[in-house]
Design a protein around this motif. Structure first.
Motif, short mmCIF file in Angstrom:
data_model
loop_
_atom_site.label_atom_id
_atom_site.label_comp_id
_atom_site.label_asym_id
_atom_site.label_seq_id
_atom_site.Cartn_x
_atom_site.Cartn_y
_atom_site.Cartn_z
N THR A 60 1.02 -1.19 0.12
CA THR A 60 -0.16 -0.01 -0.08
C THR A 60 0.90 1.48 0.01
OG1 THR A 60 -0.26 0.19 2.59
CG2 THR A 60 -1.78 -1.20 1.40
N ARG A 65 -6.59 -3.05 -9.35
CA ARG A 65 -7.39 -2.00 -8.63
C ARG A 65 -7.96 -2.57 -7.46
NH1 ARG A 65 -9.85 1.65 -13.50
NH2 ARG A 65 -8.16 2.66 -14.31
N ARG A 66 -8.49 -3.96 -7.63
CA ARG A 66 -9.38 -4.53 -6.51
C ARG A 66 -8.43 -4.58 -5.29
NH1 ARG A 66 -13.25 -9.15 -9.43
NH2 ARG A 66 -14.33 -7.75 -10.68
N THR A 114 -7.87 -1.34 -3.57
CA THR A 114 -8.72 -1.10 -2.80
C THR A 114 -8.82 -1.69 -1.50
OG1 THR A 114 -9.91 -0.22 -4.73
CG2 THR A 114 -11.16 -0.33 -2.97
N ALA A 115 -8.69 -3.04 -1.53
CA ALA A 115 -9.00 -4.05 -0.54
C ALA A 115 -7.78 -4.13 0.61
CB ALA A 115 -9.15 -5.41 -0.99
N ARG A 172 -7.84 -1.89 3.72
CA ARG A 172 -8.92 -2.44 4.66
C ARG A 172 -8.43 -3.52 5.42
NH1 ARG A 172 -12.87 -1.21 0.39
NH2 ARG A 172 -12.99 -3.22 -0.30
#
Length: 208
Positions: A26, A175-176, A179-180, A183
């Motif tokens: 990230t 992208r998935r 984004t994940a 989290r």
């Protein structure tokens, strides 16, 4: 090396180890930093296995560890002793679950460069108590089976592969995953005690 030892690679990366790998995907340069981290993990696992194999080799000159199939052999008793230590760690993490917090150095990884990522990969393997226990177990197993460090290459490779899962997810799902992952990182940071307990229990099940 017994095949039962190979799955211990899972416990090598449970806890702050896998959280570190998630954090690094990230960052601003996830591929560069993650590759450096994986290099540190690979080197640390190799060094750790070599050291523990050497320790039990020296021990074996004075005390026979016995055959792996003998439940009462010294080597097996050592492994069960390590299991008891892990069970104690699991209980401790559960009792202190309300106050357990992730190490402060984890948050600093967001600004890590390749050098820090490499050092982190190296140190989280060699200095984490759970990984030390796993490496001791691998070393004892190698000595019992009269196998060289080369026999541990599948274990080392599996450890690196598990460490690479966040990076592989990013490369495959783009992208998935991007984004994940934040989290997942937040959940892992707030539930670090769960990861620690699960790590200990997986270790115990694999040995028993």
């Amino acid at each position: 090396m017994n095949l039962q030892i190979l799955p211990l690679a899972i416990t090598m990366m449970m806890g702050p180890q896998i959280i570190s790998a998630i954090i690094l995907v990230t960052t601003g340069r996830p591929v560069r930093d993650s590759v450096a981290f994986l290099a540190g993990v690979a080197l640390a696992a190799s060094v750790g296995v070599t050291i523990t194999r050497g320790i039990f080799s020296l021990l074996g000159h004075g005390v026979s560890l016995g055959d792996p199939s003998q439940r009462g052999s010294v080597g097996t008793v050592i492994q069960f002793g390590l299991v008891i230590l892990l069970l104690g760690a699991a209980v401790k993490n559960y009792v202190r679950r309300e106050t357990v917090e992730p190490p402060k150095w984890l948050s600093a990884l967001m600004e890590a460069g390749p050098g820090k990522a490499f050092a982190t990969g190296f140190l989280v393997i060699l200095l984490m108590p759970s990984d030390i226990v796993v490496l001791l177990t691998v070393g004892a197993n190698l000595e019992q089976n009269k196998a060289s460090v080369v026999a541990a290459l599948p274990f080392i490779g599996a450890t690196v592969l598990i460490a690479a899962l966040p990076l592989l997810a990013l490369l495959l799902f783009h992208r998935r995953a991007a984004t994940a992952m934040p989290r997942v990182r937040e959940w892992a940071n707030s539930h670090s005690w769960v990861i620690n307990v699960v790590t200990c229990l997986i270790f115990v099940l694999l040995i028993l």
